[in-house]
Design an enzyme around this catalytic site. Structure first.
Site, PDB file in Angstrom:
ATOM      1  N   SER A   1       0.845  -1.200   0.000  1.00  0.00           N
ATOM      2  CA  SER A   1       0.000   0.000   0.000  1.00  0.00           C
ATOM      3  C   SER A   1       0.872   1.238   0.000  1.00  0.00           C
ATOM      4  O   SER A   1       1.618   1.497   0.957  1.00  0.00           O
ATOM      5  CB  SER A   1      -0.902   0.022   1.229  1.00  0.00           C
ATOM      6  OG  SER A   1      -1.439   1.325   1.380  1.00  0.00           O
TER       7      SER A   1
ATOM      8  N   HIS B   1      -1.151  -1.276  -4.260  1.00  0.00           N
ATOM      9  CA  HIS B   1      -2.440  -0.995  -3.638  1.00  0.00           C
ATOM     10  C   HIS B   1      -2.519   0.511  -3.420  1.00  0.00           C
ATOM     11  O   HIS B   1      -1.698   1.098  -2.719  1.00  0.00           O
ATOM     12  CB  HIS B   1      -2.535  -1.763  -2.317  1.00  0.00           C
ATOM     13  CG  HIS B   1      -3.831  -1.620  -1.598  1.00  0.00           C
ATOM     14  ND1 HIS B   1      -4.927  -2.398  -1.891  1.00  0.00           N
ATOM     15  CD2 HIS B   1      -4.205  -0.804  -0.581  1.00  0.00           C
ATOM     16  CE1 HIS B   1      -5.931  -2.064  -1.087  1.00  0.00           C
ATOM     17  NE2 HIS B   1      -5.521  -1.089  -0.279  1.00  0.00           N
TER      18      HIS B   1
ATOM     19  N   ASP C   1      -4.698   3.569  -2.142  1.00  0.00           N
ATOM     20  CA  ASP C   1      -5.815   3.890  -1.245  1.00  0.00           C
ATOM     21  C   ASP C   1      -6.384   5.262  -1.568  1.00  0.00           C
ATOM     22  O   ASP C   1      -5.735   6.283  -1.362  1.00  0.00           O
ATOM     23  CB  ASP C   1      -5.324   3.860   0.207  1.00  0.00           C
ATOM     24  CG  ASP C   1      -5.090   2.449   0.700  1.00  0.00           C
ATOM     25  OD1 ASP C   1      -6.035   1.634   0.642  1.00  0.00           O
ATOM     26  OD2 ASP C   1      -3.955   2.152   1.133  1.00  0.00           O
TER      27      ASP C   1
ATOM     28  N   MET D   1      -9.155   7.971  -0.669  1.00  0.00           N
ATOM     29  CA  MET D   1     -10.051   8.356   0.437  1.00  0.00           C
ATOM     30  C   MET D   1     -10.624   9.742   0.166  1.00  0.00           C
ATOM     31  O   MET D   1      -9.908  10.633  -0.296  1.00  0.00           O
ATOM     32  CB  MET D   1      -9.276   8.388   1.753  1.00  0.00           C
ATOM     33  CG  MET D   1      -8.543   7.090   2.066  1.00  0.00           C
ATOM     34  SD  MET D   1      -7.821   7.150   3.708  1.00  0.00           S
ATOM     35  CE  MET D   1      -6.792   5.673   3.685  1.00  0.00           C
TER      36      MET D   1
ATOM     37  N   HIS E   1      -8.198   0.940  -4.087  1.00  0.00           N
ATOM     38  CA  HIS E   1      -9.121   0.680  -2.977  1.00  0.00           C
ATOM     39  C   HIS E   1      -9.903   1.963  -2.736  1.00  0.00           C
ATOM     40  O   HIS E   1      -9.377   2.926  -2.176  1.00  0.00           O
ATOM     41  CB  HIS E   1      -8.295   0.263  -1.753  1.00  0.00           C
ATOM     42  CG  HIS E   1      -9.111   0.025  -0.526  1.00  0.00           C
ATOM     43  ND1 HIS E   1      -8.532  -0.121   0.717  1.00  0.00           N
ATOM     44  CD2 HIS E   1     -10.453  -0.118  -0.335  1.00  0.00           C
ATOM     45  CE1 HIS E   1      -9.487  -0.327   1.620  1.00  0.00           C
ATOM     46  NE2 HIS E   1     -10.661  -0.324   1.002  1.00  0.00           N
TER      47      HIS E   1
ATOM     48  N   MET F   1     -12.137   4.104  -1.034  1.00  0.00           N
ATOM     49  CA  MET F   1     -12.820   4.424   0.231  1.00  0.00           C
ATOM     50  C   MET F   1     -13.544   5.748   0.039  1.00  0.00           C
ATOM     51  O   MET F   1     -13.187   6.782   0.616  1.00  0.00           O
ATOM     52  CB  MET F   1     -11.795   4.472   1.372  1.00  0.00           C
ATOM     53  CG  MET F   1     -11.304   3.074   1.756  1.00  0.00           C
ATOM     54  SD  MET F   1      -9.807   3.103   2.739  1.00  0.00           S
ATOM     55  CE  MET F   1      -8.599   3.190   1.426  1.00  0.00           C
TER      56      MET F   1
ATOM     57  N   MET G   1     -11.516  -6.211   5.114  1.00  0.00           N
ATOM     58  CA  MET G   1     -10.692  -5.272   5.883  1.00  0.00           C
ATOM     59  C   MET G   1     -10.352  -5.871   7.247  1.00  0.00           C
ATOM     60  O   MET G   1     -11.222  -6.386   7.947  1.00  0.00           O
ATOM     61  CB  MET G   1     -11.433  -3.945   6.105  1.00  0.00           C
ATOM     62  CG  MET G   1     -11.578  -3.069   4.855  1.00  0.00           C
ATOM     63  SD  MET G   1     -10.017  -2.641   4.059  1.00  0.00           S
ATOM     64  CE  MET G   1      -9.182  -1.719   5.362  1.00  0.00           C
TER      65      MET G   1
ATOM     66  N   GLY H   1      -9.118   3.830   6.759  1.00  0.00           N
ATOM     67  CA  GLY H   1      -8.845   5.246   6.969  1.00  0.00           C
ATOM     68  C   GLY H   1      -7.382   5.597   7.175  1.00  0.00           C
ATOM     69  O   GLY H   1      -6.948   6.646   6.735  1.00  0.00           O
ATOM     70  N   PHE H   2      -6.655   4.705   7.817  1.00  0.00           N
ATOM     71  CA  PHE H   2      -5.266   5.038   8.155  1.00  0.00           C
ATOM     72  C   PHE H   2      -4.368   3.809   8.078  1.00  0.00           C
ATOM     73  O   PHE H   2      -4.824   2.700   8.368  1.00  0.00           O
ATOM     74  CB  PHE H   2      -5.190   5.623   9.578  1.00  0.00           C
ATOM     75  CG  PHE H   2      -6.023   6.866   9.737  1.00  0.00           C
ATOM     76  CD1 PHE H   2      -5.501   8.118   9.428  1.00  0.00           C
ATOM     77  CD2 PHE H   2      -7.352   6.776  10.145  1.00  0.00           C
ATOM     78  CE1 PHE H   2      -6.294   9.264   9.531  1.00  0.00           C
ATOM     79  CE2 PHE H   2      -8.150   7.915  10.256  1.00  0.00           C
ATOM     80  CZ  PHE H   2      -7.613   9.168   9.951  1.00  0.00           C
ATOM     81  N   GLY H   3      -3.109   4.049   7.728  1.00  0.00           N
ATOM     82  CA  GLY H   3      -2.111   2.986   7.783  1.00  0.00           C
ATOM     83  C   GLY H   3      -1.620   2.813   9.207  1.00  0.00           C
ATOM     84  O   GLY H   3      -1.910   3.628  10.090  1.00  0.00           O
ATOM     85  N   GLY H   4      -0.887   1.732   9.422  1.00  0.00           N
ATOM     86  CA  GLY H   4      -0.212   1.524  10.702  1.00  0.00           C
ATOM     87  C   GLY H   4      -1.090   1.138  11.868  1.00  0.00           C
ATOM     88  O   GLY H   4      -0.663   1.253  13.024  1.00  0.00           O
TER      89      GLY H   4
ATOM     90  N   ASP I   1      -6.410  -6.484   4.203  1.00  0.00           N
ATOM     91  CA  ASP I   1      -5.813  -5.142   4.216  1.00  0.00           C
ATOM     92  C   ASP I   1      -5.918  -4.553   5.611  1.00  0.00           C
ATOM     93  O   ASP I   1      -7.031  -4.374   6.128  1.00  0.00           O
ATOM     94  CB  ASP I   1      -6.571  -4.283   3.193  1.00  0.00           C
ATOM     95  CG  ASP I   1      -6.050  -2.850   3.102  1.00  0.00           C
ATOM     96  OD1 ASP I   1      -4.985  -2.547   3.663  1.00  0.00           O
ATOM     97  OD2 ASP I   1      -6.741  -2.039   2.443  1.00  0.00           O
ATOM     98  N   GLY I   2      -4.762  -4.262   6.178  1.00  0.00           N
ATOM     99  CA  GLY I   2      -4.709  -3.600   7.477  1.00  0.00           C
ATOM    100  C   GLY I   2      -3.951  -4.422   8.502  1.00  0.00           C
ATOM    101  O   GLY I   2      -4.376  -5.513   8.869  1.00  0.00           O
ATOM    102  N   GLY I   3      -2.789  -3.900   8.897  1.00  0.00           N
ATOM    103  CA  GLY I   3      -2.021  -4.557   9.956  1.00  0.00           C
ATOM    104  C   GLY I   3      -1.291  -5.818   9.536  1.00  0.00           C
ATOM    105  O   GLY I   3      -0.842  -6.584  10.398  1.00  0.00           O
TER     106      GLY I   3
ATOM    107  N   GLY J   1       1.257  -1.959   4.074  1.00  0.00           N
ATOM    108  CA  GLY J   1       1.754  -0.600   3.911  1.00  0.00           C
ATOM    109  C   GLY J   1       2.976  -0.369   4.762  1.00  0.00           C
ATOM    110  O   GLY J   1       4.112  -0.430   4.282  1.00  0.00           O
TER     111      GLY J   1
HETATM  112  C1  DX5 Z   1      -6.318   1.610   5.445  1.00  0.00           C
HETATM  113  C2  DX5 Z   1      -5.856   1.253   4.076  1.00  0.00           C
HETATM  114  C3  DX5 Z   1      -4.715   0.316   4.033  1.00  0.00           C
HETATM  115  C4  DX5 Z   1      -3.460   0.809   4.725  1.00  0.00           C
HETATM  116  C5  DX5 Z   1      -2.784  -0.384   5.294  1.00  0.00           C
HETATM  117  O1  DX5 Z   1      -7.532   2.241   5.350  1.00  0.00           O
HETATM  118  O2  DX5 Z   1      -6.904   0.623   3.358  1.00  0.00           O
HETATM  119  O3  DX5 Z   1      -4.441  -0.093   2.707  1.00  0.00           O
HETATM  120  O4  DX5 Z   1      -2.581   1.483   3.899  1.00  0.00           O
HETATM  121  O5  DX5 Z   1      -1.686   0.027   6.039  1.00  0.00           O
HETATM  122  P1  DX5 Z   1      -0.930  -0.960   7.026  1.00  0.00           P
HETATM  123  O6  DX5 Z   1      -0.438  -2.124   6.211  1.00  0.00           O
HETATM  124  O7  DX5 Z   1       0.167  -0.112   7.562  1.00  0.00           O
HETATM  125  O8  DX5 Z   1      -1.928  -1.397   8.063  1.00  0.00           O
HETATM  126 ZN    ZN Z   2      -6.414  -0.252   1.417  1.00  0.00          ZN
END
Ligand code: DX5
Ligand code: ZN
Length: 246
Positions: free
Chosen positions: A9, A34, A36, A38, A75, A77, A168, A173-176, A202-204, A224
């Site tokens: 991502s 990927h 994202d 938003m 993706h 959003m 999901m 909404g956010f990475g990390g 996707d996510g974590g 990501g």
């Molecule tokens: C969150 C995004 C993800 C995000 C994942 O809303 O859809 O794609 O970038 O980030 P990580 O891998 O850091 O959780």
């Molecule tokens: Zn995503």
């Protein structure tokens, strides 16, 4: 199950050097990127739109076949997924993955039966995305049940069937953010019912969580912070792939 597809991502990439970050990630072994998108409405964050996607597209070779290396996995959003299909196709998106919750009334996530006659149905949107020449994906947030996807996945008409589903494993909404293992039973149920389906998580995701996701049956892996924050991104990409293909 289908083979691993690793999709870093770019939300965690250096935005000031995005083109180079994209091409480098592909060289490091990524299959897809990927992307994202938003809108500050469907999720409480803003990223980028078609002009940025078009710019980075020129830094990465187009896939030569469906699902191939260099696929831009967008993706979406966004609250109005139908509205942006043509623009993202023109910008170079290959796979347009919209949220189920955005395509129907928000209450439909809890009781899909009550809303099956909505005008902007997931089926119609998938058909439209295919007509525009993209692969279609459909995503669900943690509060949405996997069963809502059966209607399109079981469609007798190939044009209405998604090429991928996205489960999901964080609130979008956010990475990390922290991986939600609570979402894996959805992946497992989908894998049991659809052995050949591309199931994205996707996510974590990263070295510490990939085994659980792979065991549940996910094959398209978004990561990501785990890739862009690594000392050795190529090593992380290889590790994720091995966990899925083992
Ligand atoms: C969150 C995004 C993800 C995000 C994942 O809303 O859809 O794609 O970038 O980030 P990580 O891998 O850091 O959780
Ligand atoms: Zn995503």
């Amino acid at each position: 199950a289908p083979k691993a597809i690793i999709a870093p991502s770019i939300l965690s990439a250096d935005f000031a050097d995005l083109g180079a970050a994209c091409s480098r990630t592909i060289e490091q072994g990524a299959d897809w990127l990927h992307v994202d998108i938003m809108d500050g409405h469907f999720v409480p964050n803003l990223t980028f739109g078609p002009p940025v996607v078009a710019k980075i597209r020129s830094h990465v070779d187009r896939p030569t076949e469906g699902h191939g290396k260099g696929t831009f996995d967008c993706h979406m959003m966004i609250a109005e997924p139908k509205k942006w299909v043509k623009e993202f196709k023109a910008a170079g998106c290959d796979l347009y993955c919209f949220h189920y919750e955005a395509a129907v009334n928000s209450s439909a996530a809890e009781s899909p039966e009550a809303h099956s006659d909505l005008k902007t149905s997931p089926r119609e949107l998938i058909r439209y995305i295919h007509q525009q020449g993209m692969l279609a994906g459909i995503a669900i947030k943690p509060a949405t049940k996997a069963e809502v996807l059966y209607e399109v996945l079981d469609s007798a008409d190939e044009a209405e069937r998604p090429d991928m589903v996205l489960v999901m494993t964080v609130e979008p909404g956010f990475g990390g953010q922290k991986f939600m293992a609570s979402e894996l039973p959805k992946v497992q149920a989908l894998r049991e019912r659809y052995p050949e389906l591309n199931i994205e998580v996707d996510g974590g995701l990263g070295p510490g969580t990939i085994d659980q996701a792979a065991d549940a049956g996910a094959n398209v892996i978004v990561a990501g912070s785990a890739v862009f924050g690594a000392q050795d991104p190529a090593g992380v990409i290889a590790l994720l792939r091995e966990a899925v293909d083992k």
